[in-house]
Design a protein around this motif. Structure first.
Motif, PDB file in Angstrom:
ATOM      1  N   LEU A 175       0.832  -1.205   0.000  1.00 56.40           N
ATOM      2  CA  LEU A 175       0.000   0.000   0.000  1.00 56.40           C
ATOM      3  C   LEU A 175       0.863   1.250   0.000  1.00 56.40           C
ATOM      4  N   ALA A 176       1.957   1.233   0.755  1.00 56.21           N
ATOM      5  CA  ALA A 176       2.853   2.388   0.763  1.00 56.21           C
ATOM      6  C   ALA A 176       3.418   2.641  -0.629  1.00 56.21           C
ATOM      7  N   VAL A 177       3.820   1.579  -1.322  1.00 55.43           N
ATOM      8  CA  VAL A 177       4.322   1.733  -2.691  1.00 55.43           C
ATOM      9  C   VAL A 177       3.227   2.309  -3.595  1.00 55.43           C
ATOM     10  N   GLY A 178       2.015   1.779  -3.462  1.00 57.41           N
ATOM     11  CA  GLY A 178       0.918   2.280  -4.276  1.00 57.41           C
ATOM     12  C   GLY A 178       0.617   3.740  -4.011  1.00 57.41           C
ATOM     13  N   ILE A 179       0.667   4.132  -2.740  1.00 57.03           N
ATOM     14  CA  ILE A 179       0.423   5.528  -2.379  1.00 57.03           C
ATOM     15  C   ILE A 179       1.498   6.430  -2.963  1.00 57.03           C
ATOM     16  N   LEU A 180       2.750   6.009  -2.884  1.00 54.61           N
ATOM     17  CA  LEU A 180       3.829   6.823  -3.447  1.00 54.61           C
ATOM     18  C   LEU A 180       3.691   6.928  -4.965  1.00 54.61           C
ATOM     19  N   ALA A 181       3.250   5.837  -5.614  1.00 59.92           N
ATOM     20  CA  ALA A 181       2.996   5.901  -7.051  1.00 59.92           C
ATOM     21  C   ALA A 181       1.864   6.880  -7.349  1.00 59.92           C
ATOM     22  N   ALA A 182       0.819   6.865  -6.524  1.00 60.78           N
ATOM     23  CA  ALA A 182      -0.300   7.789  -6.717  1.00 60.78           C
ATOM     24  C   ALA A 182       0.134   9.241  -6.483  1.00 60.78           C
ATOM     25  N   LEU A 183       1.054   9.439  -5.551  1.00 58.60           N
ATOM     26  CA  LEU A 183       1.589  10.790  -5.340  1.00 58.60           C
ATOM     27  C   LEU A 183       2.317  11.291  -6.579  1.00 58.60           C
ATOM     28  N   GLU A 184       3.118  10.425  -7.193  1.00 58.32           N
ATOM     29  CA  GLU A 184       3.821  10.815  -8.412  1.00 58.32           C
ATOM     30  C   GLU A 184       2.826  11.136  -9.522  1.00 58.32           C
ATOM     31  N   ALA A 185       1.770  10.331  -9.632  1.00 54.77           N
ATOM     32  CA  ALA A 185       0.741  10.613 -10.629  1.00 54.77           C
ATOM     33  C   ALA A 185       0.049  11.942 -10.335  1.00 54.77           C
ATOM     34  N   ARG A 186      -0.146  12.256  -9.061  1.00 62.28           N
ATOM     35  CA  ARG A 186      -0.791  13.522  -8.699  1.00 62.28           C
ATOM     36  C   ARG A 186       0.045  14.724  -9.099  1.00 62.28           C
TER      37      ARG A 186
END
Length: 399
Positions: free
Chosen positions: A192-203
């Protein structure tokens, strides 16, 4: 964690204040037990301001897990450091209003309720993303937000069993074995942490938040890389092979005259070096053991022969010889020994923090070492509701 335990602690860089990579981000941690809190801890370790939302009176269920230090749960303190605690009754109008106030300026929310629970309270993804389109909403559940098992509850125990992990653990004969560490929980938190960091980059590119979800079962399944390959290649279930490795030999635990060591000598140059150390050209020339694939096929015979040799001398004798030859090997340590090992200490994997009621406590360090924006353990886990007034007063709310 308590001061009665024997463990060397490395302190120097822990207390040097450097802005973490995630500094300036606000995370609302609505999760409990281990998986979600572990994810939020990883974000907190790297600088995010994590506000842990807990039920008044009881708080996170993990607060009741033994052992205790001055009345505080030692496990809870390990995976809830670097957070602030706010108590809110999310079933009350005031509690929901306060949470919505926090959501308006938050970057990330983490929760691990059963699917649909927060939706019924008006606090699910659709409602919160409408309030804050930049919000990244991270959810962990037992079986995921889709599929026929969506609504079932799941724990690490259950998903270890369903994932196939238990079927391949333990001796070749005997019942399934649960790994006594919470693999599904910790892996789900990491994913989940990896997914959140990926979503931050997308943001950064889109300006929009998104929904990120992980299940304990998916996380457990992800561990079966060798076992999945076996099924995909042969169509058969992987046999239980005890200490052996499915694709490498010799690669396992061996007993010595005074203990246990691990030896990873499957790579051909390591295998040949091992044969020289053992003064055993007959092993190197044996067609059963000539190449790694041959050794894997005849691993049981090879282990029996090697085990006879390893029992002749103490562990350190072998470890010194393997070190000189460059063969990867190590002593099998218990957790107390591991936490006091010079390499673990040098890597700052045991650190200290000051707890509001338990005093000076030890906790685990941060594995990911960033050169310019290192993570840090800035505060111990919070006491229940310790920061409620400070956080809600900043919103103009009445605690």
């Amino acid at each position: 964690m308590g001061q009665h335990q024997s463990c060397t602690v490395y302190k120097s860089r822990t207390w040097r204040r450097v802005a973490g990579a995630l500094e300036g981000l606000t995370v609302l941690d609505l999760s409990s037990h281990l998986s979600g809190p572990y994810c939020a801890m990883l974000l907190a370790d790297h600088g995010a301001d994590v506000i842990k939302i807990e039920r008044p009176g009881r708080g996170d269920e993990a607060r009741a897990m033994p052992p205790f230090v001055e009345g505080e749960s030692a496990p809870f303190m390990v995976w809830n450091r670097n957070k602030r605690s706010v108590t809110l009754d999310l079933k009350s109008d005031d509690g929901r209003r306060a949470l919505l106030g926090l959501v308006r300026s938050a970057d990330i929310l983490v929760e691990n309720f059963r699917p649909g629970t927060l939706d019924r309270l008006g606090l699910g993804w659709s409602a919160l993303s409408a309030l804050n389109p930049r919000l990244i909403y991270g959810a962990i559940s037992g079986f995921g937000q889709s599929g026929p098992w969506r609504d079932r509850g799941g724990f690490d125990l259950v998903t270890q069993g369903m994932s196939g992990l238990m079927s391949v653990c333990g001796p070749a004969d005997g019942p399934p074995h649960r790994l006594p560490i919470a693999l599904s929980d910790v892996a789900a938190g990491m994913h989940l942490a990896v997914g959140i960091l990926a979503a931050l980059e997308a943001r950064h590119r889109t300006g929009q938040g998104q929904y990120v979800e992980v299940s304990l079962l998916d996380a457990a399944i992800s561990f079966g890389v060798y076992e999945a390959a076996h099924v995909f290649a042969t169509g058969e279930k992987p046999p239980r092979i005890g200490q052996a490795h499915r694709g490498s030999s010799p690669y396992q635990v061996f007993g010595t005259a005074d203990g246990w060591i691990t030896v990873g000598a499957a790579q051909q140059n390591f295998w040949e070096a091992l044969c020289r150390i053992l003064d055993a050209p007959e092993l190197r020339n044996d067609p059963r053991f000539r190449a790694n694939r041959d050794r894997v096929a005849h691993n049981a015979e090879l282990v029996e022969l090697l085990q006879e040799r390893f029992r002749e001398y103490p562990s350190q004798h072998w470890l010194d010889a393997f070190d000189l030859a460059g063969i990867p090997a190590g002593q099998v340590l218990d957790f107390a020994e591991a936490l006091a090992h010079p390499q673990v200490v040098a890597r700052e994997m045991v650190v200290e923090a000051e707890h509001a009621t338990a005093g000076r406590v030890r906790t685990l360090g941060i594995p990911a070492k960033l050169s310019a924006t290192p993570g840090s353990v800035r505060r111990a886990a919070p006491a229940l509701g310790e920061h409620t007034h400070a956080v809600l007063d900043s919103l103009g709310e009445v605690a």
